[in-house]
Scaffold this motif. Structure first.
Motif, short mmCIF file in Angstrom:
data_model
loop_
_atom_site.label_atom_id
_atom_site.label_comp_id
_atom_site.label_asym_id
_atom_site.label_seq_id
_atom_site.Cartn_x
_atom_site.Cartn_y
_atom_site.Cartn_z
N THR A 147 0.85 -1.20 0.00
CA THR A 147 0.00 0.00 0.00
C THR A 147 0.89 1.24 0.00
N LEU A 148 1.85 1.23 0.91
CA LEU A 148 2.78 2.35 1.03
C LEU A 148 3.63 2.48 -0.25
N ALA A 149 4.06 1.34 -0.76
CA ALA A 149 4.88 1.36 -1.98
C ALA A 149 4.11 1.95 -3.15
N GLY A 150 2.79 1.64 -3.21
CA GLY A 150 1.96 2.17 -4.29
C GLY A 150 1.87 3.70 -4.25
N LEU A 151 1.75 4.23 -3.03
CA LEU A 151 1.69 5.70 -2.87
C LEU A 151 3.00 6.33 -3.32
N PHE A 152 4.10 5.74 -2.85
CA PHE A 152 5.42 6.29 -3.20
C PHE A 152 5.64 6.24 -4.71
N LYS A 153 5.21 5.13 -5.31
CA LYS A 153 5.39 4.95 -6.76
C LYS A 153 4.66 6.05 -7.53
N GLN A 154 3.41 6.32 -7.15
CA GLN A 154 2.64 7.38 -7.84
C GLN A 154 3.33 8.74 -7.72
N ASN A 155 3.85 9.00 -6.54
CA ASN A 155 4.51 10.29 -6.32
C ASN A 155 5.79 10.41 -7.14
N LEU A 156 6.53 9.31 -7.21
CA LEU A 156 7.75 9.34 -8.00
C LEU A 156 7.41 9.52 -9.49
N GLN A 157 6.33 8.86 -9.93
CA GLN A 157 5.90 9.01 -11.33
C GLN A 157 5.46 10.44 -11.62
#
Ligand SMILES: [Zn+2]
Ligand SMILES: [Zn+2]
Length: 388
Positions: free
Chosen positions: A287-297
């Protein structure tokens, strides 16, 4: 202020810190310090946070170069982890100067988010990742007891929202034989070096029959005194790694059998000691990784899923991830062919791409802090953690 406005403001904050963060990273690069000796780096990072309104405690968890810097008083408490130890001879070949500076940059950029949404951001200075696993001590000392979520970003050659890490144990072995003149009276000697070489050979044979993601590797640290003396003593250090704790335990037994067999065959007495700091495998919170991924994108970076070809190592963040929902994403700062733990990677940490990685890592972490504090999000993260 809605979440998107908070994120834009976090980006602006990192941009306004640009020169100072880059200078911190350069200073760390130019003054590499080994694990538990990071006096300068930990002092620089802690002071930076103090000057930016954080409450700083130095020397926590019984570790003189660890620190805790807090902004805000309430829970939830979101931890951003700084590392700052370097490697012998190759300095910041693992890029911990970027880890340390991105964590403090993200901490400062999260202040307005905490002001708006409540909670606290805690930058934890975590020493000696490479050789001793300072976070293992900090977990044992309870430094993560009041923490709800933990994030750290490691430089790499790819942008990946998660990274696998192997459980790892370190073994010290010694063989004790009997010295003798190697030509005059070899029949009176017991060769401790032969015992070690036999053990290496047995482990090389074992290696064909273990899982592809497990690792066994070691060096001889004492191989005798002179070629005309039968070596009475030999010593080696080994690392054993596996994707899960159960397989690690199985491998540890099989490796000990190699040493025991060599002891019987050579007549040299075996002594061994497993180091008590065991690196745990990484439990990624998706869940946390998904949030970070969107922000990095959203910062314009192409993100890939974890690729084992980028290398499998171990990190003491694994131990943190077993007690608190955690992520250990990576940020690309160098082309694929540059290898970690090399002087080339150390140089990449202070290149334009290195500085860009540092700033983007700080931005994406601060933006993720804003996501975590949205209604219901922390529950979702914690539910996943409990499900295992
Ligand atoms: Zn490393
Ligand atoms: Zn590292």
């Amino acid at each position: 202020m809605d979440v998107e406005e908070l994120k834009l403001k976090a980006e602006d904050s990192v941009e306004s810190q640009r020169q100072q963060l880059i200078q911190l990273s350069l200073n760390m690069h130019d003054n590499p310090e080994l694990g538990f000796k990071e006096e300068k780096a930990s002092a620089w990072l802690a002071s930076y946070l103090e000057h930016n309104g954080f409450h700083v405690e130095r020397g926590i968890a019984g570790l003189p170069t660890a620190f805790r810097a807090t902004y805000g008083q309430e829970s939830p408490r979101i931890a951003l982890l700084a590392e700052y130890d370097a490697l012998p001879k190759i300095g910041h070949g693992c890029g911990h100067n970027i880890i340390g500076t991105s964590a403090v940059g993200a901490g400062v950029a999260s202040k307005h988010i905490i002001d708006q949404l409540g909670g606290s951001v805690v930058v934890l200075g975590t020493p000696a990742e490479e050789n001793f696993g300072g976070k293992i001590d900090m977990v044992k000392a309870g430094a993560f007891k009041e923490i709800d979520v933990a994030m750290i970003v490691h430089p790499d050659t790819r942008n990946m929202p998660t990274e696998e890490a192997l459980a790892a144990s370190s073994l010290e072995v010694e063989f004790f034989g009997r010295p003798a003149h190697a030509a005059g009276q070899p029949h009176k000697g017991i060769n401790a070096l032969d015992a070690m070489v036999l053990a290496f050979t047995s482990i090389n044979s074992l290696r064909q029959h273990i899982r592809g993601d497990a690792r066994i590797h070691g060096i001889i640290t004492d191989g005798g005194e002179a070629p005309n003396i039968v070596p009475a003593h030999s010593a080696a250090t080994f690392l054993v790694r596996a994707l899960d704790d159960d397989y690690l335990a199985e491998l540890k037994d099989r490796i000990l059998n190699c040493f025991t067999g060599a002891s019987v065959a050579s007549g040299a007495r075996l002594e061994y000691r497993w180091r008590d700091r065991t690196y745990a495998p990484m439990k990624n919170n998706m869940t946390l990784a998904g949030l970070f991924k969107q922000n990095l994108q959203s910062l314009g970076r192409g993100v890939e899923d974890f690729d084992p070809r980028s290398g499998l190592g171990s990190t003491d963040m694994g131990n943190v991830s077993q007690v608190v929902p955690s992520i250990h994403p990576t940020i690309a700062i160098a082309p694929r062919e540059v290898l970690l733990h090399t002087p080339e990677f150390a140089a990449a940490t202070v290149s334009e791409a290195g500085h860009g990685g540092l700033l983007d890592a700080a931005k994406a972490m601060a933006m993720t802090v804003a996501d975590i504090l949205q209604p219901g999000m922390l529950d979702k993260i914690k539910q996943e953690f409990r499900r295992g």
